[in-house]
Design a protein around this motif. Structure first.
Motif, PDB file in Angstrom:
ATOM      1  N   ASN A  28       3.318 -14.183   0.456  1.00 51.08           N
ATOM      2  CA  ASN A  28       2.345 -15.275   0.425  1.00 51.08           C
ATOM      3  C   ASN A  28       2.198 -15.828  -0.985  1.00 51.08           C
ATOM      4  OD1 ASN A  28       0.043 -16.801   1.691  1.00 51.08           O
ATOM      5  ND2 ASN A  28      -1.007 -15.739   0.034  1.00 51.08           N
ATOM      6  N   ALA A  45      -6.118 -15.627  -1.366  1.00 46.41           N
ATOM      7  CA  ALA A  45      -5.124 -15.340  -0.336  1.00 46.41           C
ATOM      8  C   ALA A  45      -5.580 -14.254   0.636  1.00 46.41           C
ATOM      9  CB  ALA A  45      -3.819 -14.922  -0.981  1.00 46.41           C
ATOM     10  N   PRO A  47      -8.116 -13.520   2.871  1.00 47.25           N
ATOM     11  CA  PRO A  47      -8.481 -13.653   4.292  1.00 47.25           C
ATOM     12  C   PRO A  47      -7.291 -13.877   5.229  1.00 47.25           C
ATOM     13  CG  PRO A  47      -9.975 -14.929   2.937  1.00 47.25           C
ATOM     14  CD  PRO A  47      -8.875 -14.456   2.038  1.00 47.25           C
ATOM     15  N   HIS A  48      -6.445 -14.822   4.905  1.00 48.90           N
ATOM     16  CA  HIS A  48      -5.339 -15.071   5.827  1.00 48.90           C
ATOM     17  C   HIS A  48      -4.262 -13.996   5.739  1.00 48.90           C
ATOM     18  CE1 HIS A  48      -4.107 -17.463   2.270  1.00 48.90           C
ATOM     19  NE2 HIS A  48      -2.877 -17.119   2.613  1.00 48.90           N
ATOM     20  N   VAL A  49      -4.102 -13.363   4.596  1.00 43.39           N
ATOM     21  CA  VAL A  49      -3.149 -12.256   4.491  1.00 43.39           C
ATOM     22  C   VAL A  49      -3.616 -11.078   5.349  1.00 43.39           C
ATOM     23  CG1 VAL A  49      -2.196 -10.528   2.915  1.00 43.39           C
ATOM     24  CG2 VAL A  49      -2.189 -12.922   2.276  1.00 43.39           C
ATOM     25  N   ALA A  51      -5.423 -11.278   8.072  1.00 39.64           N
ATOM     26  CA  ALA A  51      -5.209 -11.658   9.474  1.00 39.64           C
ATOM     27  C   ALA A  51      -3.733 -11.504   9.862  1.00 39.64           C
ATOM     28  CB  ALA A  51      -5.675 -13.088   9.707  1.00 39.64           C
ATOM     29  N   ILE A  52      -2.845 -11.956   8.995  1.00 43.21           N
ATOM     30  CA  ILE A  52      -1.409 -11.830   9.268  1.00 43.21           C
ATOM     31  C   ILE A  52      -1.005 -10.364   9.305  1.00 43.21           C
ATOM     32  CG2 ILE A  52       0.887 -12.314   8.326  1.00 43.21           C
ATOM     33  CD1 ILE A  52      -0.354 -14.938   7.187  1.00 43.21           C
ATOM     34  N   THR A  53      -1.573  -9.545   8.422  1.00 42.38           N
ATOM     35  CA  THR A  53      -1.266  -8.124   8.381  1.00 42.38           C
ATOM     36  C   THR A  53      -1.695  -7.428   9.671  1.00 42.38           C
ATOM     37  OG1 THR A  53      -1.457  -8.060   5.987  1.00 42.38           O
ATOM     38  CG2 THR A  53      -1.704  -5.975   7.135  1.00 42.38           C
TER      39      THR A  53
END
Length: 69
Positions: A28, A45, A47-49, A51-53
């Motif tokens: 990312n 970075a 919050p979305h990292v 979620a992706i994790t």
């Protein structure tokens, strides 16, 4: 000895999610933030990292059936 088996399985799953998080965070930062390793960029970075994790880690756990013999 169910506690020992649970502890071993927990360590495996935690290692999977931690490794996934590190890889996703690095990719990312490389692709979207120009490899900015400043703490402000890392926090932006997060919050979305996370979620992706969760999505990738869950998929890996189902694929590998972590903790099952």
């Amino acid at each position: 000895m169910w506690f020992k088996e649970l502890w071993i399985r927990t360590k495996v799953v935690a290692a999977t999610y931690t490794g996934t998080f590190i890889v996703v965070m690095f990719l990312n930062q490389l692709l979207f933030f120009g490899l900015c390793l400043n703490p402000i960029c890392m926090v932006a970075a997060m919050p979305h990292v996370l979620a992706i994790t969760v999505v990738i880690g869950t998929w890996l756990n189902f694929r590998n059936k972590s903790g099952e013999e």
